[in-house]
Design a protein around this motif. Sequence first.
Motif, PDB file in Angstrom:
ATOM      1  N   ARG A  22       2.370   1.879   2.823  1.00  0.00           N
ATOM      2  CA  ARG A  22       2.466   1.174   1.542  1.00  0.00           C
ATOM      3  C   ARG A  22       1.126   1.273   0.833  1.00  0.00           C
ATOM      4  O   ARG A  22       0.086   1.346   1.475  1.00  0.00           O
ATOM      5  CB  ARG A  22       2.809  -0.303   1.765  1.00  0.00           C
ATOM      6  N   TYR A  23       1.193   1.278  -0.486  1.00  0.00           N
ATOM      7  CA  TYR A  23      -0.047   1.258  -1.265  1.00  0.00           C
ATOM      8  C   TYR A  23       0.130   0.335  -2.453  1.00  0.00           C
ATOM      9  O   TYR A  23       1.241   0.028  -2.863  1.00  0.00           O
ATOM     10  CB  TYR A  23      -0.435   2.669  -1.710  1.00  0.00           C
ATOM     11  N   SER A  24      -0.983  -0.096  -2.985  1.00  0.00           N
ATOM     12  CA  SER A  24      -0.979  -1.011  -4.120  1.00  0.00           C
ATOM     13  C   SER A  24      -1.146  -0.216  -5.405  1.00  0.00           C
ATOM     14  O   SER A  24      -2.034   0.635  -5.508  1.00  0.00           O
ATOM     15  CB  SER A  24      -2.139  -2.004  -3.975  1.00  0.00           C
ATOM     16  N   THR A  25      -0.292  -0.488  -6.387  1.00  0.00           N
ATOM     17  CA  THR A  25      -0.436   0.149  -7.690  1.00  0.00           C
ATOM     18  C   THR A  25      -1.366  -0.703  -8.548  1.00  0.00           C
ATOM     19  O   THR A  25      -1.669  -1.850  -8.202  1.00  0.00           O
ATOM     20  CB  THR A  25       0.925   0.286  -8.406  1.00  0.00           C
ATOM     21  N   GLN A  26      -1.806  -0.172  -9.660  1.00  0.00           N
ATOM     22  CA  GLN A  26      -2.708  -0.930 -10.525  1.00  0.00           C
ATOM     23  C   GLN A  26      -2.005  -2.119 -11.168  1.00  0.00           C
ATOM     24  O   GLN A  26      -2.609  -3.165 -11.346  1.00  0.00           O
ATOM     25  CB  GLN A  26      -3.291  -0.032 -11.613  1.00  0.00           C
ATOM     26  N   ASN A  27      -0.739  -1.976 -11.530  1.00  0.00           N
ATOM     27  CA  ASN A  27      -0.066  -3.027 -12.278  1.00  0.00           C
ATOM     28  C   ASN A  27       1.280  -3.474 -11.730  1.00  0.00           C
ATOM     29  O   ASN A  27       1.852  -4.432 -12.228  1.00  0.00           O
ATOM     30  CB  ASN A  27       0.157  -2.578 -13.728  1.00  0.00           C
ATOM     31  N   HIS A  28       1.804  -2.795 -10.750  1.00  0.00           N
ATOM     32  CA  HIS A  28       3.195  -3.044 -10.362  1.00  0.00           C
ATOM     33  C   HIS A  28       3.377  -3.400  -8.896  1.00  0.00           C
ATOM     34  O   HIS A  28       4.420  -3.125  -8.312  1.00  0.00           O
ATOM     35  CB  HIS A  28       4.051  -1.835 -10.730  1.00  0.00           C
ATOM     36  N   GLY A  29       2.370  -4.020  -8.293  1.00  0.00           N
ATOM     37  CA  GLY A  29       2.507  -4.466  -6.906  1.00  0.00           C
ATOM     38  C   GLY A  29       2.414  -3.333  -5.903  1.00  0.00           C
ATOM     39  O   GLY A  29       1.645  -2.392  -6.085  1.00  0.00           O
ATOM     40  N   PHE A  30       3.215  -3.409  -4.862  1.00  0.00           N
ATOM     41  CA  PHE A  30       3.167  -2.424  -3.785  1.00  0.00           C
ATOM     42  C   PHE A  30       4.330  -1.442  -3.873  1.00  0.00           C
ATOM     43  O   PHE A  30       5.403  -1.785  -4.333  1.00  0.00           O
ATOM     44  CB  PHE A  30       3.223  -3.130  -2.424  1.00  0.00           C
ATOM     45  N   ARG A  31       4.069  -0.231  -3.420  1.00  0.00           N
ATOM     46  CA  ARG A  31       5.109   0.789  -3.277  1.00  0.00           C
ATOM     47  C   ARG A  31       5.024   1.347  -1.868  1.00  0.00           C
ATOM     48  O   ARG A  31       3.966   1.366  -1.260  1.00  0.00           O
ATOM     49  CB  ARG A  31       4.900   1.935  -4.272  1.00  0.00           C
ATOM     50  N   THR A  32       6.146   1.818  -1.389  1.00  0.00           N
ATOM     51  CA  THR A  32       6.204   2.398  -0.052  1.00  0.00           C
ATOM     52  C   THR A  32       6.412   3.897  -0.164  1.00  0.00           C
ATOM     53  O   THR A  32       7.211   4.365  -0.964  1.00  0.00           O
ATOM     54  CB  THR A  32       7.375   1.777   0.747  1.00  0.00           C
ATOM     55  N   ILE A  33       5.678   4.634   0.644  1.00  0.00           N
ATOM     56  CA  ILE A  33       5.871   6.079   0.770  1.00  0.00           C
ATOM     57  C   ILE A  33       6.751   6.289   2.005  1.00  0.00           C
ATOM     58  O   ILE A  33       6.488   5.723   3.067  1.00  0.00           O
ATOM     59  CB  ILE A  33       4.533   6.817   0.952  1.00  0.00           C
ATOM     60  N   TYR A  34       7.795   7.070   1.840  1.00  0.00           N
ATOM     61  CA  TYR A  34       8.734   7.343   2.918  1.00  0.00           C
ATOM     62  C   TYR A  34       8.551   8.765   3.433  1.00  0.00           C
ATOM     63  O   TYR A  34       8.109   9.647   2.701  1.00  0.00           O
ATOM     64  CB  TYR A  34      10.174   7.154   2.423  1.00  0.00           C
ATOM     65  N   HIS A  35       8.921   8.969   4.697  1.00  0.00           N
ATOM     66  CA  HIS A  35       8.810  10.284   5.334  1.00  0.00           C
ATOM     67  C   HIS A  35      10.180  10.719   5.824  1.00  0.00           C
ATOM     68  O   HIS A  35      10.871   9.966   6.515  1.00  0.00           O
ATOM     69  CB  HIS A  35       7.840  10.203   6.513  1.00  0.00           C
ATOM     70  N   CYS A  36      10.567  11.923   5.433  1.00  0.00           N
ATOM     71  CA  CYS A  36      11.810  12.509   5.938  1.00  0.00           C
ATOM     72  C   CYS A  36      11.465  13.327   7.177  1.00  0.00           C
ATOM     73  O   CYS A  36      10.672  14.271   7.105  1.00  0.00           O
ATOM     74  CB  CYS A  36      12.460  13.412   4.883  1.00  0.00           C
ATOM     75  N   ARG A  37      12.054  12.963   8.279  1.00  0.00           N
ATOM     76  CA  ARG A  37      11.779  13.682   9.528  1.00  0.00           C
ATOM     77  C   ARG A  37      12.524  15.008   9.606  1.00  0.00           C
ATOM     78  O   ARG A  37      12.181  15.862  10.404  1.00  0.00           O
ATOM     79  CB  ARG A  37      12.137  12.802  10.717  1.00  0.00           C
ATOM     80  N   GLU A  38      13.533  15.170   8.770  1.00  0.00           N
ATOM     81  CA  GLU A  38      14.306  16.417   8.773  1.00  0.00           C
ATOM     82  C   GLU A  38      13.542  17.557   8.094  1.00  0.00           C
ATOM     83  O   GLU A  38      13.393  18.634   8.642  1.00  0.00           O
ATOM     84  CB  GLU A  38      15.650  16.186   8.082  1.00  0.00           C
ATOM     85  N   CYS A  39      13.059  17.321   6.872  1.00  0.00           N
ATOM     86  CA  CYS A  39      12.371  18.397   6.134  1.00  0.00           C
ATOM     87  C   CYS A  39      10.870  18.137   5.970  1.00  0.00           C
ATOM     88  O   CYS A  39      10.185  18.921   5.332  1.00  0.00           O
ATOM     89  CB  CYS A  39      13.025  18.640   4.773  1.00  0.00           C
ATOM     90  N   ASP A  40      10.382  17.031   6.545  1.00  0.00           N
ATOM     91  CA  ASP A  40       8.957  16.714   6.605  1.00  0.00           C
ATOM     92  C   ASP A  40       8.293  16.541   5.233  1.00  0.00           C
ATOM     93  O   ASP A  40       7.178  16.971   5.021  1.00  0.00           O
ATOM     94  CB  ASP A  40       8.214  17.774   7.425  1.00  0.00           C
TER      95      ASP A  40
END
Length: 65
Positions: A22-40
């Motif tokens: 997860r990371y913090s945006t400047q104005n919109h709270g937190f976002r999550t980065i997802y990982h696909c294990r199939e195509c990486d």
Amino acid sequence: MIELFSYPCPGCGSEDVYPHHRYSTQNHGFRTIYHCRECDIYFSKTITAATGGSDHSPESVIRDS
């Protein structure tokens, strides 16, 4: 086990997707980065949005329209 995220990978359509970090945006709270294990690939939920890959937030696009 409760399924918290059931969004298919935008690259290959696989459902073998897990939160990576997860990371913090400047104005919109937190976002999550997802990982696909199939195509990486790594992505966020906004990758398929109209503003995906843009420097502009969805709020600013709507406001400036």
